[in-house]
Design a protein around this motif. Structure first.
Motif, short mmCIF file in Angstrom:
data_model
loop_
_atom_site.label_atom_id
_atom_site.label_comp_id
_atom_site.label_asym_id
_atom_site.label_seq_id
_atom_site.Cartn_x
_atom_site.Cartn_y
_atom_site.Cartn_z
N ASN A 156 19.96 14.03 5.22
CA ASN A 156 20.82 14.90 5.69
C ASN A 156 20.16 15.99 6.56
O ASN A 156 19.57 16.92 6.03
CB ASN A 156 21.56 15.61 4.52
N ILE A 157 20.10 15.48 7.94
CA ILE A 157 19.57 16.39 9.10
C ILE A 157 20.53 16.64 9.77
O ILE A 157 20.36 17.31 11.22
CB ILE A 157 18.34 15.69 9.55
N VAL A 181 16.23 26.84 10.05
CA VAL A 181 15.72 25.86 9.21
C VAL A 181 16.88 25.25 8.46
O VAL A 181 17.66 25.91 7.72
CB VAL A 181 14.57 26.29 8.16
N ASP A 182 16.91 24.01 8.56
CA ASP A 182 18.09 23.08 7.64
C ASP A 182 17.78 22.79 6.52
O ASP A 182 16.72 22.18 6.29
CB ASP A 182 18.30 21.94 8.46
N GLY A 183 18.56 23.49 5.56
CA GLY A 183 17.92 23.07 3.91
C GLY A 183 18.26 21.63 3.52
O GLY A 183 17.98 21.14 2.66
N GLY A 184 19.06 20.85 4.33
CA GLY A 184 19.51 19.47 4.12
C GLY A 184 20.28 19.39 2.58
O GLY A 184 20.38 18.32 2.33
N PHE A 220 22.93 19.29 10.40
CA PHE A 220 23.14 20.53 10.98
C PHE A 220 22.04 20.91 11.94
O PHE A 220 22.42 21.00 13.18
CB PHE A 220 23.12 21.69 10.07
N ALA A 221 20.87 20.57 11.74
CA ALA A 221 19.65 20.98 12.64
C ALA A 221 19.59 19.90 13.88
O ALA A 221 19.37 20.32 15.02
CB ALA A 221 18.37 20.63 12.00
#
Lengths: 212, 136
Positions: free
Chosen positions: A42-43, A3-6, A45-46
């Motif tokens: 900000n997505i 889960v990407d915290g963003g 990473f995912a």
């Protein structure tokens, strides 16, 4: 599951994967398109883990398994409520048992992390506890083998009550010193409490204690 | 509608509206490897990440999409990525940000995490520091 915290700046210059052109996407810069100032927020990473990691390494989940996990999620909070009730009850009962040396469960006042647990865990203290049985390592092994209802396996978080002796299984690849450093004692047992009736769980423990 | 609570999100997040073609209440299982393109331009846009959509179940799938959105909503994140196991998730998360010569700090408490970090990653050219006790 990731889960990407963003909420992390992957464009801070320390992660060239996000700020330099991607070979796989004709020079696209991930942070430009999927970072804080991009159209999606900000997505980064995912998205990168999906379109480079999952795409190229391939450890994909089956859609059928996704469905089963969704089915389980629908009643998650109900199961957890019952689990934390049962765990608190079992921990209290074990702590008072004359064949038990000590119990580690954050819901108990005797636990070193109890004050922090009260501060952060507002709806129960979790479903996993460990206890140290009086006697040696072999005695703890015998206790596990005498249980009938409780399952002997390496998992945690099932609807069914589970037990394991970490020193003999999950942590056996560590040296004795490393085991102690990780908080693993030879006569210690880990329990993941399930949603059975609490008296049936205790009855199984009682007959195993009696068989030692 | 006011912000939904955990107990409600666990039933509804990711599937706020039922799917248009069948109106199925349960999340349908899309047991397919691939998805057809509307036309060549649509296919090209999907591959170039200019448009979000389904290409291949390995990368994304509508059943898995609901699951990912639901867990992200329950965890308070912006996006989820489901994998075939937790170890696979850890592998993707680590290789997403690490390369040769990078350093990694690990707790010594969990066997599989410890061996992947100290064993496999070192062979790939990354160093691992294992803490003696807990990561504080």
């Amino acid at each position: 599951m990731i889960v990407d915290g963003g909420n992390y700046n992957w464009g801070n210059g320390k992660f060239p994967q996000f700020t330099e052109p991607s070979e796989g996407y004709h020079g696209m810069v991930f942070w430009d398109v999927f970072g804080t100032n991009g159209p999606f927020g900000n997505i980064a990473f995912a998205i990168r883990a999906r379109v480079e990691g999952l795409r190229d390494y391939g450890p994909a989940i089956s859609p059928f398994n996704s469905f089963l996990l969704l089915q389980g999620l629908e009643t998650l909070s109900l199961r957890v409520q019952r689990i934390v009730e049962n765990a608190m009850d079992l921990a209290t009962w074990l702590e008072a048992h004359n064949q038990v040396e000590s119990v580690s469960y954050p819901g108990l006042v005797s636990c070193s992390t109890h004050d922090n647990a009260k501060k952060y865990l507002k709806r129960g203290f979790g479903g996993v506890l460990s206890f140290v049985l009086k006697g040696d390592k072999a005695n703890a092994t015998k206790f596990v083998d005498k249980l009938k209802l409780v399952s002997h396996l390496a998992n945690v978080g099932d609807a069914k009550t589970l037990i394991i002796q970490p020193s003999a299984t999950t942590h056996q690849q560590l040296s004795d010193a490393e085991q102690l450093a990780a908080g693993v004692l030879p006569n210690q047992l880990r329990v993941s409490v399930g949603i059975e009736h609490i008296e049936d769980i205790k009855d199984d423990f009682k007959q195993a204690f009696a068989a030692l | 509608m006011s912000k939904l609570r955990f107990e409600t999100l666990q039933l509804h997040a990711g599937q706020e509206e039922v799917e248009g073609t069948t109106r199925s209440r349960a999340v349908p299982i899309y047991q397919t490897t691939s998805f057809t393109f509307k036309d060549s331009e649509h296919g090209a846009n999907l591959f170039a990440l200019k448009e979000f959509g389904n290409i291949y179940t390995r990368i994304m799938n509508p059943t898995t999409d609901v699951f990912e959105k639901r867990v992200a909503a329950l965890e308070g994140g912006v996006m989820g990525l489901a994998t075939s196991s937790g170890q696979a998730a850890q592998h993707l998360a680590i290789t997403n940000i690490m390369g040769t010569g990078d350093n990694f700090i690990s707790s010594a408490n969990y066997t599989e995490a410890r061996t992947i970090n100290s064993g496999h990653l070192q062979k790939l050219g990354s160093s691992t520091f294992c803490s003696k006790r807990d990561c504080q």
